[in-house]
Design an enzyme around this catalytic site. Structure first.
Site, PDB file in Angstrom:
ATOM      1  N   ARG A 124      25.874  48.065  21.322  1.00 25.72           N
ATOM      2  CA  ARG A 124      25.726  49.333  22.081  1.00 25.72           C
ATOM      3  C   ARG A 124      27.065  49.918  22.518  1.00 25.72           C
ATOM      4  NH1 ARG A 124      21.124  46.770  24.852  1.00 25.72           N
ATOM      5  NH2 ARG A 124      19.279  47.353  23.662  1.00 25.72           N
ATOM      6  N   LYS A 146      35.301  61.697  17.292  1.00 27.79           N
ATOM      7  CA  LYS A 146      34.212  62.001  16.348  1.00 27.79           C
ATOM      8  C   LYS A 146      34.171  60.878  15.319  1.00 27.79           C
ATOM      9  CE  LYS A 146      33.793  67.018  16.482  1.00 27.79           C
ATOM     10  NZ  LYS A 146      33.992  68.283  15.735  1.00 27.79           N
ATOM     11  N   GLU A 188      46.421  70.697   8.375  1.00 28.58           N
ATOM     12  CA  GLU A 188      45.818  70.537   9.710  1.00 28.58           C
ATOM     13  C   GLU A 188      46.866  70.772  10.803  1.00 28.58           C
ATOM     14  OE1 GLU A 188      42.605  70.067  10.343  1.00 28.58           O
ATOM     15  OE2 GLU A 188      41.740  69.267   8.513  1.00 28.58           O
ATOM     16  N   LYS A 230      45.526  68.846  20.141  1.00 27.82           N
ATOM     17  CA  LYS A 230      44.165  68.326  20.007  1.00 27.82           C
ATOM     18  C   LYS A 230      43.736  67.601  21.278  1.00 27.82           C
ATOM     19  CE  LYS A 230      40.647  66.261  17.343  1.00 27.82           C
ATOM     20  NZ  LYS A 230      40.091  65.929  16.066  1.00 27.82           N
ATOM     21  N   GLU A 240      32.268  69.334  22.173  1.00 26.58           N
ATOM     22  CA  GLU A 240      32.221  70.572  21.396  1.00 26.58           C
ATOM     23  C   GLU A 240      31.091  71.498  21.833  1.00 26.58           C
ATOM     24  OE1 GLU A 240      33.347  70.158  17.216  1.00 26.58           O
ATOM     25  OE2 GLU A 240      32.029  71.818  16.740  1.00 26.58           O
ATOM     26  N   ARG A 244      36.253  73.355  21.643  1.00 26.87           N
ATOM     27  CA  ARG A 244      36.602  72.407  20.586  1.00 26.87           C
ATOM     28  C   ARG A 244      36.259  72.957  19.201  1.00 26.87           C
ATOM     29  NH1 ARG A 244      35.994  65.792  20.389  1.00 26.87           N
ATOM     30  NH2 ARG A 244      36.755  65.585  18.257  1.00 26.87           N
ATOM     31  N   ASN A 248      37.735  73.943  14.221  1.00 22.90           N
ATOM     32  CA  ASN A 248      37.108  74.145  12.911  1.00 22.90           C
ATOM     33  C   ASN A 248      37.635  75.385  12.205  1.00 22.90           C
ATOM     34  OD1 ASN A 248      35.448  71.875  13.181  1.00 22.90           O
ATOM     35  ND2 ASN A 248      33.991  73.028  14.418  1.00 22.90           N
ATOM     36  N   HIS A 251      37.248  75.912   8.477  1.00 17.76           N
ATOM     37  CA  HIS A 251      36.299  74.910   7.971  1.00 17.76           C
ATOM     38  C   HIS A 251      35.038  75.507   7.352  1.00 17.76           C
ATOM     39  CE1 HIS A 251      38.976  72.119   9.901  1.00 17.76           C
ATOM     40  NE2 HIS A 251      38.235  71.095   9.533  1.00 17.76           N
ATOM     41  N   HIS A 255      34.667  74.313   3.762  1.00 22.18           N
ATOM     42  CA  HIS A 255      33.574  73.398   3.378  1.00 22.18           C
ATOM     43  C   HIS A 255      32.767  73.946   2.208  1.00 22.18           C
ATOM     44  CE1 HIS A 255      33.302  71.006   7.406  1.00 22.18           C
ATOM     45  NE2 HIS A 255      34.164  70.488   6.569  1.00 22.18           N
ATOM     46  N   HIS A 269      40.231  67.808   1.373  1.00 19.36           N
ATOM     47  CA  HIS A 269      39.734  68.475   2.584  1.00 19.36           C
ATOM     48  C   HIS A 269      40.810  69.372   3.215  1.00 19.36           C
ATOM     49  CE1 HIS A 269      37.651  69.260   6.304  1.00 19.36           C
ATOM     50  NE2 HIS A 269      38.645  68.715   6.985  1.00 19.36           N
TER      51      HIS A 269
HETATM   52  N1  GLY Z   1      38.214  67.705  13.473  1.00 17.33           N
HETATM   53  C1  GLY Z   1      37.666  68.545  14.444  1.00 17.33           C
HETATM   54  C2  GLY Z   1      37.357  67.879  15.737  1.00 17.33           C
HETATM   55  O1  GLY Z   1      37.739  66.737  15.934  1.00 17.33           O
HETATM   56  O2  GLY Z   1      36.733  68.443  16.579  1.00 17.33           O
END
Ligand code: GLY
Length: 373
Positions: A124, A146, A188, A230, A240, A244, A248, A251, A255, A269
């Site tokens: 957990r 993430k 990035e 970041k 997010e 946040r 993107n 993206h 994508h 990517h």
């Molecule tokens: N790669 C985008 C984020 O971490 O929110």
């Protein structure tokens, strides 16, 4: 000691440091020891690193008396699946990794995402440390918690938010990467300037070539600035629910091209994000939201960095506008059935747009070279 930076991700009692510099991997034990509840941990590493960076980490841990074993993950996106996750969790339990122990992820985004998700669900929730070995992972995926594996219906659809306890970004490990991967990671870095910091973007226009050549002072500065950007956004909006999403930038467009080229080596990517940023700024300019000079600067810098700026340069160059739009509506950022774009009022000034009409988007894609059938 060479130039070293430390950036803090301010998340209260889950705050953590990102250490950036050369020789960080060889000194890993000194950064980790204060976090360990006992001198034991488990390493999950990309199999491609078995003969290079993994031995450096292992000998640093052995010298510090930290008991450890390692699990090798086959390289590539295909490892982000349920079978691999189950195998990894069984191995970690077999190692008797407890909730207060640390699991170390040594590799790029695939190993970080898989290991982070395993850490999120093992007992957990177990602690974990990211040692990103790709530029993209150092400036983006290793920070912010993430974690995910892929589903049949899309990438990163099964996962959890689970913050690491430490991130170690060693500039030396970048030296073994192919130039194309450095370029993809650099996209990035450009993203942080384009989305929220025009001065950083201008710095990159001046110094980007030195970053791409991995000159140490420029690389440390660019990685540290990116991590600061970041970290600040994640600290304000971990889950997010708002800001946040600006991360993107590029993206939704990117994508779609990744999906239509089959997520293979045709388009990495970071390359997709680079071209996506070109489109996001061009679309913003076409809508009258953003000075066309700013869109031109974004495109010029991305081109100067050796990244794609034209549809004709991607795969066979043939993309139907409707197929691109269909791929965008499958994106995980879709909300209430509406596509979500990050658009710009100018360089360093971006916003979330949920009001893009498919017809407007279609006309724009046709003007960019997409096909009308
Ligand atoms: N790669 C985008 C984020 O971490 O929110």
């Amino acid at each position: 000691m060479s130039d070293q930076h430390s950036v803090k991700v301010e998340l209260g009692d889950r705050a953590y440091e990102i250490i950036i510099g050369s020789g960080v991997l060889a000194r890993a034990a000194s950064y980790m020891t204060p976090l360990l509840s006992r001198p034991k941990l488990a390493i999950v590493a990309d199999e491609n690193l078995a003969d290079s960076h993994l031995p450096v980490l292992r000998s640093a841990l052995s010298d510090a008396g930290i008991e450890h074993d390692s699990y090798l993950v086959p390289s590539g996106e295909a490892s982000k699946n349920f079978d691999r996750l189950a195998d990894l969790c069984d191995w970690l339990l077999g190692q008797k990794i407890e909730r207060n122990d640390c699991i170390v992820a040594l590799g790029g985004g695939v190993v970080g995402d898989l290991t982070g998700f395993a850490a999120a669900i093992l007992r957990r929730g177990t602690r974990f440390i990211q040692i990103p070995t790709s530029l993209l992972a150092q400036v983006d995926s290793s920070i912010g918690g993430k974690t995910a594996i892929n589903a049949k219906s899309g990438k990163n659809l099964i996962g959890a938010f689970h913050q690491p306890d430490l991130v170690l970004a060693d500039m030396d490990v970048l030296k073994t990467l192919p130039p194309r991967e450095i370029g993809a990671g650099y996209a990035e870095i450009v993203k942080y300037g384009a989305l929220g910091d025009a001065d950083f973007f201008a710095w990159l226009e001046e110094n980007g070539a030195r970053v791409l050549a991995l000159e140490e002072d420029a690389t440390v500065e660019a990685v540290a600035q990116s991590c600061c950007a970041k970290a600040a956004i994640v600290a304000r909006d971990e889950r997010e629910t708002g800001e946040r999403a600006l991360l993107n930038l590029g993206h939704t467009f990117g994508h779609a091209f990744e999906a239509l080229t089959g997520y293979d080596n045709t388009l990495l990517h970071g390359e997709a994000v680079a071209y996506g940023m070109v489109l996001a700024f061009a679309f913003s300019a076409a809508r009258g939201d953003c000075p066309s000079g700013d869109a031109t600067r974004v495109k010029a810098h991305i081109a100067a960095s050796g990244l794609p700026t034209e549809m004709s340069a991607i795969g066979d160059g043939k993309f139907a506008a409707d197929a691109l739009i269909e791929a965008m509506t499958q994106d995980k950022k879709v909300q209430n059935g509406k596509m979500r774009f990050i658009l710009a009022h100018g360089l360093g000034d971006t916003y979330i747009a949920d009001n893009v009409a498919p017809a407007e988007l279609r006309d724009f894609l046709l003007a960019q070279g997409a096909q009308d059938a």
